[in-house]
Design an enzyme around this catalytic site. Structure first.
Site, PDB file in Angstrom:
ATOM      1  N   ASP A  65       1.494   2.640   3.273  1.00  0.00           N
ATOM      2  CA  ASP A  65       0.450   3.945   3.494  1.00  0.00           C
ATOM      3  C   ASP A  65       1.441   5.069   3.421  1.00  0.00           C
ATOM      4  OD1 ASP A  65      -1.659   5.392   2.644  1.00  0.00           O
ATOM      5  OD2 ASP A  65      -2.465   5.380   4.497  1.00  0.00           O
ATOM      6  N   ASN A 102      -5.183   7.218  -6.336  1.00  0.00           N
ATOM      7  CA  ASN A 102      -5.683   8.515  -5.783  1.00  0.00           C
ATOM      8  C   ASN A 102      -4.916   9.922  -6.403  1.00  0.00           C
ATOM      9  OD1 ASN A 102      -3.836   8.157  -3.898  1.00  0.00           O
ATOM     10  ND2 ASN A 102      -4.849   9.396  -2.241  1.00  0.00           N
ATOM     11  N   HIS A 153       1.535   5.530  -1.915  1.00  0.00           N
ATOM     12  CA  HIS A 153       1.052   6.456  -2.579  1.00  0.00           C
ATOM     13  C   HIS A 153       2.570   7.328  -3.156  1.00  0.00           C
ATOM     14  CE1 HIS A 153      -3.003   6.731  -0.898  1.00  0.00           C
ATOM     15  NE2 HIS A 153      -2.103   6.285   0.270  1.00  0.00           N
ATOM     16  N   VAL A 154       2.658   7.416  -4.282  1.00  0.00           N
ATOM     17  CA  VAL A 154       3.799   8.009  -4.793  1.00  0.00           C
ATOM     18  C   VAL A 154       3.714   9.162  -5.677  1.00  0.00           C
ATOM     19  CG1 VAL A 154       5.479   5.791  -4.996  1.00  0.00           C
ATOM     20  CG2 VAL A 154       3.716   6.385  -6.861  1.00  0.00           C
ATOM     21  N   ARG A 155       2.385   9.579  -6.020  1.00  0.00           N
ATOM     22  CA  ARG A 155       1.905  11.009  -6.616  1.00  0.00           C
ATOM     23  C   ARG A 155       2.575  10.819  -7.902  1.00  0.00           C
ATOM     24  NH1 ARG A 155      -1.043  10.943  -2.084  1.00  0.00           N
ATOM     25  NH2 ARG A 155      -0.202  11.874  -0.428  1.00  0.00           N
ATOM     26  N   HIS A 185      -4.648  -0.568   5.479  1.00  0.00           N
ATOM     27  CA  HIS A 185      -4.264   0.099   6.886  1.00  0.00           C
ATOM     28  C   HIS A 185      -4.969   0.130   8.066  1.00  0.00           C
ATOM     29  CE1 HIS A 185      -6.892   2.899   4.813  1.00  0.00           C
ATOM     30  NE2 HIS A 185      -6.120   3.452   4.030  1.00  0.00           N
ATOM     31  N   HIS A 224       0.832  -1.214  -0.052  1.00  0.00           N
ATOM     32  CA  HIS A 224       0.168   0.036  -0.003  1.00  0.00           C
ATOM     33  C   HIS A 224       0.928   1.252   0.073  1.00  0.00           C
ATOM     34  CE1 HIS A 224      -3.856   2.247   1.230  1.00  0.00           C
ATOM     35  NE2 HIS A 224      -2.902   3.189   1.303  1.00  0.00           N
ATOM     36  N   LEU A 240      -4.835   9.259   7.802  1.00  0.00           N
ATOM     37  CA  LEU A 240      -6.114   8.910   7.942  1.00  0.00           C
ATOM     38  C   LEU A 240      -5.878   7.135   7.460  1.00  0.00           C
ATOM     39  CD1 LEU A 240      -8.581  11.402   6.151  1.00  0.00           C
ATOM     40  CD2 LEU A 240      -8.430  10.229   8.619  1.00  0.00           C
ATOM     41  N   HIS A 293     -10.536   1.316   1.597  1.00  0.00           N
ATOM     42  CA  HIS A 293     -10.396   2.139   2.680  1.00  0.00           C
ATOM     43  C   HIS A 293     -11.583   1.946   3.597  1.00  0.00           C
ATOM     44  CE1 HIS A 293      -8.558   6.144   4.412  1.00  0.00           C
ATOM     45  NE2 HIS A 293     -10.185   5.795   5.007  1.00  0.00           N
ATOM     46  N   HIS A 336       3.390  14.461   1.542  1.00  0.00           N
ATOM     47  CA  HIS A 336       2.691  15.922   1.178  1.00  0.00           C
ATOM     48  C   HIS A 336       3.951  16.845   1.763  1.00  0.00           C
ATOM     49  CE1 HIS A 336      -1.732  14.805   1.160  1.00  0.00           C
ATOM     50  NE2 HIS A 336      -1.245  13.539   1.905  1.00  0.00           N
ATOM     51  N   ALA A 368      -3.903  14.776   5.286  1.00  0.00           N
ATOM     52  CA  ALA A 368      -3.580  13.613   6.041  1.00  0.00           C
ATOM     53  C   ALA A 368      -2.593  12.676   5.191  1.00  0.00           C
ATOM     54  CB  ALA A 368      -4.945  12.909   5.888  1.00  0.00           C
ATOM     55  N   LYS A 374      -9.288  -0.141  -6.008  1.00  0.00           N
ATOM     56  CA  LYS A 374      -9.250   0.594  -4.717  1.00  0.00           C
ATOM     57  C   LYS A 374     -10.794   1.282  -4.430  1.00  0.00           C
ATOM     58  CE  LYS A 374      -7.799   2.153  -0.758  1.00  0.00           C
ATOM     59  NZ  LYS A 374      -6.798   3.103  -0.571  1.00  0.00           N
TER      60      LYS A 374
HETATM   61  C1  NCD Z   1      -3.641   9.055   1.899  1.00  0.00           C
HETATM   62  C2  NCD Z   1      -3.133  10.340   0.785  1.00  0.00           C
HETATM   63  O1  NCD Z   1      -2.436  11.377   1.135  1.00  0.00           O
HETATM   64  O2  NCD Z   1      -3.102   9.916  -0.402  1.00  0.00           O
HETATM   65  N1  NCD Z   1      -3.344   9.912   3.169  1.00  0.00           N
HETATM   66  C3  NCD Z   1      -3.501   9.061   4.232  1.00  0.00           C
HETATM   67  O3  NCD Z   1      -3.573   9.655   5.352  1.00  0.00           O
HETATM   68  N2  NCD Z   1      -3.212   7.783   4.131  1.00  0.00           N
HETATM   69  C4  NCD Z   1      -4.801   8.784   1.448  1.00  0.00           C
HETATM   70  C5  NCD Z   1      -5.117   7.443   2.141  1.00  0.00           C
HETATM   71  O4  NCD Z   1      -4.785   6.355   2.101  1.00  0.00           O
HETATM   72  O5  NCD Z   1      -6.148   7.702   2.948  1.00  0.00           O
HETATM   73 ZN    ZN Z   2      -3.251   5.089   1.638  1.00  0.00          ZN
END
Ligand code: NCD
Ligand code: ZN
Length: 360
Positions: free
Chosen positions: A262, A53, A27-29, A189, A25, A234, A151, A266, A278, A114
């Site tokens: 996760d 996302n 996020h790499v933007r 998560h 899990h 989150l 989620h 940011h 978050a 997802k």
């Molecule tokens: C994630 C994000 O910033 O894309 N933020 C987080 O707090 N985990 C989104 C997510 O997985 O809920």
């Molecule tokens: Zn996530």
């Protein structure tokens, strides 16, 4: 008679060798942010499940394949550690995802969709408003062997933020399991005792990822000496009793639980703002943080399977070959790292001493 695992517990090893792990899990933007965060993960993990996302979200196979190419282009150069990192792509499920998209997705190597309840977290406005609207698509996923990643929080403002995961189990997970018993579902998560208990008893087609930060911290961390935006993610950190339940779940060695950081980057200016996004950025020291958490409950001998075996088994993918090594060697994680164009990002635990270090 002592087994190797109990010997490891007693001896508190100074070196840990794991089969090359995966992050289930992440996020790499995109764009410049992708270029700055991906190498951290590629150095630690052979593969990662990439969350869809983005803005706009990755909803089609064509978008996911194009995103995959951008991720591959952001990998370390040939010959460097992490050059062979492989992203595992996902689609963002919406009320309107056509059931016909699933066969294309499967053929193109997409492994999962997802489910974000609309408005549950960062960039989830396009999420599902009512799971029943997605039933034809879930039917196709069950048939094709495409996983559903969830989620697991309701978004009803009348439900207290800290109770949203537990309420999700009753309102969404239980009906979903009943209606699609063969669909493979990952409860992403998880943060509560209720979720850990639910997953442990839900049968072989339900699993969960657990982050390092939910194993290391309870909700006091968010308020330690003042408001701590870098500890805000989150699902939000929960009470100590829930953290203990997550630690017990991983220490049990159950194959229903596996590693998913996760890591959610940011820019520091976005975190340290009047409205803080978050997400905890844990990619730069993910394995080190997990090792610390597992060691805190005498479960270092369970880390290898959690990080390297349970995830591939659930996804039906081969285990990685090769190994990574962690050494007991205190080091200072940088407080701040470069991010995107001229920005900075603050990793969780940045500026602090970590007890374990990944050796290149
Ligand atoms: C994630 C994000 O910033 O894309 N933020 C987080 O707090 N985990 C989104 C997510 O997985 O809920
Ligand atoms: Zn996530």
């Amino acid at each position: 008679m002592s087994s190797p695992s109990s010997a490891a517990r007693v001896a508190a090893p100074d070196t840990l060798t794991l089969t090359r792990p995966d992050d289930w899990h992440l996020h790499v933007r995109d764009g410049a942010a992708l270029a700055s965060v991906l190498p951290h993960t590629a150095r630690q993990f052979a593969r990662a499940i990439v969350m869809p996302n983005l803005r706009p979200p990755v909803t089609t196979t064509a978008q996911a394949l194009a995103y995959r190419e951008r991720i591959l282009a952001a990998r370390p150069a040939a010959g460097e550690p992490g050059a062979d990192f492989q992203p595992l792509m996902t689609l963002y499920l919406t009320d309107n995802t056509p059931a016909e998209e699933i066969a294309h997705a499967k053929a193109a190597g997409i492994v999962a969709l997802k489910l974000y309840p609309a408005g549950a977290t960062t960039n989830s406005d396009a999420g599902v408003t009512d799971i029943r609207r997605t039933y034809a698509t879930l039917e196709a996923m069950q048939r094709e062997g495409v996983l559903l990643l969830v989620h697991g929080e309701v978004t009803d403002p009348a439900v207290d933020l800290f109770d949203r995961e537990a309420v999700f189990i009753e309102q969404v997970m239980q009906p979903l399991r009943r209606d699609f018993p063969e669909l493979k579902v990952v409860f992403e998560h998880i943060t509560t005792r209720e979720a850990a208990q639910y997953v442990a008893g839900a049968g072989p087609h339900t699993a969960a990822t657990i982050t390092a930060h939910h194993l290391l911290y309870n909700r006091n961390a968010i308020f330690q000496g003042g408001l701590r935006p870098h500890c805000y993610c989150l699902p939000v950190l929960k009470r100590e009793q829930h953290r203990q339940a997550l630690l017990a779940a991983v220490a049990s060695g159950s194959d229903r639980f596996f590693l998913g950081t996760d890591s959610a980057p940011h820019a520091a200016v976005m975190k340290e703002a009047s409205v803080c996004g978050a997400g905890c950025f844990t990619a730069p020291a993910a394995l080190e943080l997990y090792a610390e958490a597992f060691e805190s409950v005498g479960a270092l001998d369970k880390l290898d399977a959690f990080a390297s075996a349970h995830g591939p088994a659930f996804y039906g993918l081969p285990r990685n070959t090769g190994t990574v090594t962690l050494r007991r060697e205190p080091w200072a994680l940088p407080e701040s790292l470069p991010f995107a164009e001229d920005a900075a990002i603050k990793p969780l635990r940045g500026g602090e001493i970590l007890p374990w270090r990944l050796v290149d």
